[in-house]
Design a protein around this motif. Sequence first.
Motif, PDB file in Angstrom:
ATOM      1  N   ALA A 107      -5.179 -24.677 -17.186  1.00 46.32           N
ATOM      2  CA  ALA A 107      -5.823 -24.499 -15.888  1.00 46.32           C
ATOM      3  C   ALA A 107      -7.170 -25.204 -15.903  1.00 46.32           C
ATOM      4  O   ALA A 107      -7.732 -25.477 -16.967  1.00 46.32           O
ATOM      5  CB  ALA A 107      -6.018 -23.016 -15.573  1.00 46.32           C
ATOM      6  N   GLU A 108      -7.662 -25.496 -14.721  1.00 45.12           N
ATOM      7  CA  GLU A 108      -9.015 -26.027 -14.595  1.00 45.12           C
ATOM      8  C   GLU A 108      -9.927 -24.878 -14.218  1.00 45.12           C
ATOM      9  O   GLU A 108      -9.686 -24.177 -13.232  1.00 45.12           O
ATOM     10  CB  GLU A 108      -9.081 -27.122 -13.541  1.00 45.12           C
ATOM     11  N   ALA A 109     -10.963 -24.651 -15.002  1.00 44.47           N
ATOM     12  CA  ALA A 109     -11.871 -23.539 -14.763  1.00 44.47           C
ATOM     13  C   ALA A 109     -13.306 -24.027 -14.696  1.00 44.47           C
ATOM     14  O   ALA A 109     -13.691 -24.946 -15.421  1.00 44.47           O
ATOM     15  CB  ALA A 109     -11.727 -22.481 -15.857  1.00 44.47           C
ATOM     16  N   ARG A 110     -14.074 -23.411 -13.818  1.00 39.66           N
ATOM     17  CA  ARG A 110     -15.503 -23.660 -13.715  1.00 39.66           C
ATOM     18  C   ARG A 110     -16.218 -22.320 -13.855  1.00 39.66           C
ATOM     19  O   ARG A 110     -15.819 -21.323 -13.257  1.00 39.66           O
ATOM     20  CB  ARG A 110     -15.860 -24.313 -12.375  1.00 39.66           C
ATOM     21  N   GLU A 120     -12.311 -15.839  -9.333  1.00 35.31           N
ATOM     22  CA  GLU A 120     -11.472 -16.263  -8.213  1.00 35.31           C
ATOM     23  C   GLU A 120     -10.433 -17.246  -8.729  1.00 35.31           C
ATOM     24  O   GLU A 120     -10.753 -18.159  -9.496  1.00 35.31           O
ATOM     25  CB  GLU A 120     -12.314 -16.921  -7.120  1.00 35.31           C
ATOM     26  N   THR A 121      -9.193 -17.060  -8.330  1.00 35.78           N
ATOM     27  CA  THR A 121      -8.115 -17.937  -8.779  1.00 35.78           C
ATOM     28  C   THR A 121      -7.421 -18.581  -7.588  1.00 35.78           C
ATOM     29  O   THR A 121      -7.380 -18.018  -6.495  1.00 35.78           O
ATOM     30  CB  THR A 121      -7.058 -17.170  -9.594  1.00 35.78           C
ATOM     31  N   ILE A 165      -9.561 -21.830 -11.555  1.00 38.65           N
ATOM     32  CA  ILE A 165     -10.246 -20.561 -11.761  1.00 38.65           C
ATOM     33  C   ILE A 165     -11.747 -20.804 -11.618  1.00 38.65           C
ATOM     34  O   ILE A 165     -12.275 -21.752 -12.196  1.00 38.65           O
ATOM     35  CB  ILE A 165      -9.951 -19.984 -13.161  1.00 38.65           C
ATOM     36  N   LEU A 166     -12.402 -19.966 -10.832  1.00 34.02           N
ATOM     37  CA  LEU A 166     -13.857 -20.035 -10.673  1.00 34.02           C
ATOM     38  C   LEU A 166     -14.430 -18.708 -11.134  1.00 34.02           C
ATOM     39  O   LEU A 166     -14.062 -17.647 -10.622  1.00 34.02           O
ATOM     40  CB  LEU A 166     -14.231 -20.303  -9.218  1.00 34.02           C
ATOM     41  N   VAL A 187     -12.344 -26.793 -18.976  1.00 36.49           N
ATOM     42  CA  VAL A 187     -13.319 -25.757 -18.633  1.00 36.49           C
ATOM     43  C   VAL A 187     -14.719 -26.353 -18.702  1.00 36.49           C
ATOM     44  O   VAL A 187     -15.062 -27.013 -19.688  1.00 36.49           O
ATOM     45  CB  VAL A 187     -13.226 -24.554 -19.586  1.00 36.49           C
ATOM     46  N   ARG A 188     -15.510 -26.134 -17.652  1.00 34.75           N
ATOM     47  CA  ARG A 188     -16.884 -26.628 -17.628  1.00 34.75           C
ATOM     48  C   ARG A 188     -17.820 -25.472 -17.301  1.00 34.75           C
ATOM     49  O   ARG A 188     -17.616 -24.766 -16.311  1.00 34.75           O
ATOM     50  CB  ARG A 188     -17.049 -27.736 -16.600  1.00 34.75           C
TER      51      ARG A 188
END
Length: 319
Positions: A107-110, A120-121, A165-166, A187-188
Amino acid sequence: MTRTELTRAEYLERLQSCISALPEAERAEALAYYADFFEDAGDDARVMEELGAPEELAKSILEKMACVPAEAASPAEGAEEKRGGGRCCFSFPADSVRNVRLSFCAAEARIVPAGCWTVETRGILRSDFVCRLDEDGTLTVATRSGFSVDALCSHERRSALHPRILIGIPRAPGLASLSLRVGAGSVRADALAVSCESVELSVGAGSLSFGAASCRRARFQCGMGRLSFSGSVDGEAAVDCGMGAVRLLLDGDVSEYSCDVRVGLGDVRIGKDRKSGVGNECAPVKKRRHFSVHCGMGSVSIHGADGARGGSAGSSETV
């Protein structure tokens, strides 16, 4: 003009105007998030119908970032959960979390600063996602290992092709431990100010950027991906790198740290010193801030913020 008559650019421009009260970093993160959401969906009119008017969306963003709950969560659950519009949201009080366990398989997450703990997804089924706060103050946020097959192969909605994902973290939270594991995702977390006893960052084939953090103990693991960290380690740390790349930018000068290094076919740079090829090297004196570095075929770079790419961890002796 109705929202369905707006162009994407006009919609985002109005959204930007409505969230102008947010700090610049949070505002930019929110705008980038929803711009990417438009791009992933491929149907601007449908996205606008789902998100509602820019003013409505801005209100939800401001509430989330400022931690204005609609209803207090029960102590047993420890969270407020909202669902709708193809997304799932959670919020937790700022002082409720002592340990953090984050694990994302694909997943890409921040991770951004916020007024409280928020999650939040998008593009992830609720059944494939775990978000809970245990009684001991451990917050667990994770994607289930098998979710990516259905999500990435879905033909029903394009937004499922890009799980997102935030996560919002309160400013300067005092934590006992933080563990963040990334599989094949990204992930950043570049604008944080996290303080904790121990940090564990692990990357498989993905990428992870984390900063700034201060801790007493740390462990960095990288398989075939990329891992970068900025902050301070006021104690011992272990670095394990297989075929990937690890970049550490430490507070102070790199000479404040001692390092033991074991290299296979990879490359290790510590300040101005470079160690490559098969061999072991140990620092003659073990300092309070000490790193143990194992590098296989990848690369490890450790530098100090006070003299990035300058200075040295001190002379070392081959054993």
